[in-house]
Design a protein around this motif. Structure first.
Motif: not given
Length: 147
Positions: A111-132
């Motif tokens: 992957i390139g730099a811009e896609l890497a930043k998008m991946i990082v952002d999605e990963w950081l912004n997501a929260q563990f849902e717990g539950d099941r």
């Protein structure tokens, strides 16, 4: 938030871009190496970042090698680590929501730099849902204690 980051000699191409991106978001970055283009071994940096996450020196970790595969496999050998290699944002997001991943890996040859930043952002912004998903994460952790 503190994020430990590590890479081998191939990942060094993307690491400064990711560090800059994280710091622009106000995230403290702990750089675990490598620091140059000299040939080196990715398991060293996988362990350094994984140890930082397990010891709570860092909240999360990011690893970069050529493909992201080897460095994520090495990190997953450390008890308490749930590393994921991602080449697109959706899987990164789901890995946090469903698996509570604590290390993100990707490849500078994939992957390139811009896609890497998008991946990082999605990963950081997501929260563990717990539950099941909590039960499954606990089942994964239990595997670490089995012979």
């Amino acid at each position: 938030m503190k994020i430990a980051i590590g890479c081998d000699h191939v990942g060094i191409i993307l690491k400064p871009t990711i560090i800059e991106h994280l710091e622009a978001k106000g995230i403290t970055v702990i750089d675990k190496g490598a620091h140059g283009e000299q040939r080196t071994d990715y398991p060293l940096y996988a362990k350094a970042v994984a140890d930082a996450v397990v010891s709570q020196e860092a909240d999360l970790g990011i690893l970069i090698c050529g493909s992201g595969i080897g460095i994520s496999i090495a990190a997953n050998k450390v008890n308490g680590i749930r590393a994921v290699v991602c080449s697109e944002p959706y899987s990164a997001k789901l890995s946090r929501q469903h698996n509570n991943t604590n290390i993100l890996a990707f490849g500078s040859r994939v992957i390139g730099a811009e896609l890497a930043k998008m991946i990082v952002d999605e990963w950081l912004n997501a929260q563990f849902e717990g539950d099941r998903h909590q039960k499954r994460v606990e089942m994964i952790a239990a595997l670490e204690t089995q012979p």
